[in-house]
Structure formats: C-alpha cells, structure tokens
Design a protein around this motif. Sequence first.
Motif, PDB file in Angstrom:
ATOM      1  N   GLU A  28       0.837  -1.201   0.000  1.00  0.00           N
ATOM      2  CA  GLU A  28       0.000   0.000   0.000  1.00  0.00           C
ATOM      3  C   GLU A  28       0.874   1.254   0.000  1.00  0.00           C
ATOM      4  O   GLU A  28       1.993   1.260   0.514  1.00  0.00           O
ATOM      5  N   HIS A  29       0.333   2.327  -0.582  1.00  0.00           N
ATOM      6  CA  HIS A  29       0.995   3.630  -0.577  1.00  0.00           C
ATOM      7  C   HIS A  29       0.169   4.568   0.307  1.00  0.00           C
ATOM      8  O   HIS A  29      -0.982   4.877  -0.034  1.00  0.00           O
ATOM      9  N   VAL A  30       0.747   4.995   1.412  1.00  0.00           N
ATOM     10  CA  VAL A  30       0.033   5.845   2.364  1.00  0.00           C
ATOM     11  C   VAL A  30       0.827   7.125   2.579  1.00  0.00           C
ATOM     12  O   VAL A  30       2.031   7.082   2.839  1.00  0.00           O
ATOM     13  N   CYS A  31       0.140   8.255   2.464  1.00  0.00           N
ATOM     14  CA  CYS A  31       0.770   9.551   2.724  1.00  0.00           C
ATOM     15  C   CYS A  31       0.210  10.142   4.012  1.00  0.00           C
ATOM     16  O   CYS A  31      -0.997  10.064   4.271  1.00  0.00           O
ATOM     17  N   ARG A 164      16.986  -3.590  -0.494  1.00  0.00           N
ATOM     18  CA  ARG A 164      15.835  -4.427  -0.839  1.00  0.00           C
ATOM     19  C   ARG A 164      14.770  -4.404   0.257  1.00  0.00           C
ATOM     20  O   ARG A 164      14.337  -5.457   0.764  1.00  0.00           O
ATOM     21  N   PRO A 165      14.316  -3.215   0.624  1.00  0.00           N
ATOM     22  CA  PRO A 165      13.355  -3.118   1.731  1.00  0.00           C
ATOM     23  C   PRO A 165      11.957  -3.555   1.323  1.00  0.00           C
ATOM     24  O   PRO A 165      11.562  -3.462   0.158  1.00  0.00           O
ATOM     25  N   ASP A 166      11.207  -4.044   2.301  1.00  0.00           N
ATOM     26  CA  ASP A 166       9.776  -4.283   2.107  1.00  0.00           C
ATOM     27  C   ASP A 166       8.995  -2.986   2.272  1.00  0.00           C
ATOM     28  O   ASP A 166       7.917  -2.825   1.704  1.00  0.00           O
ATOM     29  N   VAL A 167       9.547  -2.084   3.109  1.00  0.00           N
ATOM     30  CA  VAL A 167       8.895  -0.808   3.432  1.00  0.00           C
ATOM     31  C   VAL A 167       9.860   0.317   3.128  1.00  0.00           C
ATOM     32  O   VAL A 167      11.046   0.248   3.494  1.00  0.00           O
ATOM     33  N   LEU A 192       8.454   4.290  -9.277  1.00  0.00           N
ATOM     34  CA  LEU A 192       8.794   3.204  -8.358  1.00  0.00           C
ATOM     35  C   LEU A 192       7.536   2.597  -7.742  1.00  0.00           C
ATOM     36  O   LEU A 192       7.427   1.381  -7.576  1.00  0.00           O
ATOM     37  N   GLY A 193       6.590   3.462  -7.402  1.00  0.00           N
ATOM     38  CA  GLY A 193       5.353   2.980  -6.803  1.00  0.00           C
ATOM     39  C   GLY A 193       4.559   2.079  -7.732  1.00  0.00           C
ATOM     40  O   GLY A 193       3.939   1.106  -7.286  1.00  0.00           O
ATOM     41  N   ILE A 198       6.750  -2.551  -3.173  1.00  0.00           N
ATOM     42  CA  ILE A 198       7.193  -1.971  -1.914  1.00  0.00           C
ATOM     43  C   ILE A 198       6.035  -1.238  -1.240  1.00  0.00           C
ATOM     44  O   ILE A 198       5.217  -0.596  -1.898  1.00  0.00           O
ATOM     45  N   THR A 199       5.970  -1.334   0.072  1.00  0.00           N
ATOM     46  CA  THR A 199       5.026  -0.561   0.869  1.00  0.00           C
ATOM     47  C   THR A 199       5.622   0.820   1.125  1.00  0.00           C
ATOM     48  O   THR A 199       6.753   0.913   1.616  1.00  0.00           O
TER      49      THR A 199
END
Length: 254
Positions: A28-31, A164-167, A192-193, A198-199
């Motif tokens: 998910e993409h959260v701002c 190589r992050p998950d977040v 990238l999103g 990636i979260t």
Amino acid sequence: MIVFDGVEKRFGDHVVLRDLDFTVAAGEHVCLIGPSGSGKTTILRLLMTLEKVDAGTIRVGGQCLSHMERKGALVPADEKHCREVRRRIGMVFQQFNLFPNMTVRGNLIEAPTRVLGLSADEANARAVELLELVGLAEKIDAHPTQLSGGQQQRVAIARALAMRPDVLLLDEVTSALDPELVAGVLNLLRDLGSSTDITFLCVTHEMGFARDFSDRVLMFDAGQVIEDAPPSKLFTEPDHQRTKDFLHAVIDRT
C-alpha cells in the motif's frame, strides 16, 4: 505490513503521539499530511528506531519492532532485535544524508555488503542497476558534492532501495530541493510505486503528489489521525473541519 497499536510518544511533558492506532497493508501507498509538529516525522523515526515508544507496540511484517518476547512476556526490544526487524525498512531523509567521503558507488554498496552480506560484485551490480533506474548511471564514480540536490536525492533513493526493503519511508523528500527539481524526484517515486510491490509510507506537504500517489491519506493533528480516506475523498469531501482548514491553507499557499 505496518501496525501501530496504542502508540504513545512523549518528549518530557509534551505528548507528540497519543494512543495512535493505524495500519498500512503490504504494497500500500500511504501519505501522512498535517501541520508541522503534528507527529508525522516522529512516526518515521519510531519505525527507524531512532526513537522508542513510551506506550503501545509497533509491528512490521508481523514482527514486533518496539518489543520482543522474553519468558512469554513482551519487553522493550534491544538493539539486536531492532536491527533485525529494521532490515526490512528503508528511509529517505529530507537532507539526503549521503556519505560525503564516498563516491556514489560507495554509498550504494556500503550497507548491502556490511549488513546484507552481499559480495562486492553482487553489490556493485545492484548499484549499477539502481543508478540506471534513477537515471544516474553516469554518476557512479562521482562524489555527492559534484551532484545537484535533485541528483543527490535520487542517489539517496537508490541507496535505500539497495537494501531491498519491504517498506520505504519518505520524509519530506523534496523539501530541501529547488522548486524546478521537485517534479523529477516525485515522478521517479511515482514510477517506483507503480513498478514495485514496496510498501510506501510518506510524510509530505506536496498535496498533488499525495493525491496522485496514495491509496490512502492520513490527516494528522495533535498526535492523532483525525481522518483516514482515499485521496479521491479526502481532497474533495473531507469529513473533518480541521482537514478542510488545512487543505484550504496549503492549497491556497501553493
């Protein structure tokens, strides 16, 4: 992927985060938006274990970040435990924070070789791949002082991705850039999103970016989430008067 459960953070008598509950799903993409001092950056600092919670728990990918289990009970996490869970998290700061004594290549291979145990060849191949991704392959042997602010921020993004992050945490990543450089960095993040799983958890004052990039937008005020909605709703029909006032002030100013 991220769970804040009853989190409180205080600095002396000042409560920055108050009984904070929120979640971010994998991919998910959260701002996070809201006035300065509302606690947004503190959330990122807690996730990076640059600060410790005063109450509540934080989980990342099902693992407790803020605490660890000992004799059947949860106790505050030690540095070894934090370091292990934190490997899943990358962060891009406002001020780039590149190592000035290293080349771009050195900045990208340092942590993967030391922390992930990659060979020099593997880390170098990853660095080349990521610099091509951010459009800076020709700068691999340059030093940060030889780069523009926008280029340095692209390198900082590539360096975070090298782990190589998950977040991926983004803290006002365009605030230190000249206005003409902002669009390039935001477009890179949009790419990238859309091309990775990636979260993303982003603190931003760029309302256009939050509108375009987010699956959800969280409005913060006084250490609490006062509104949590898809951008299509939050930016057109917010429920909370504080959100309406904030958006009116920010959008009018820009």
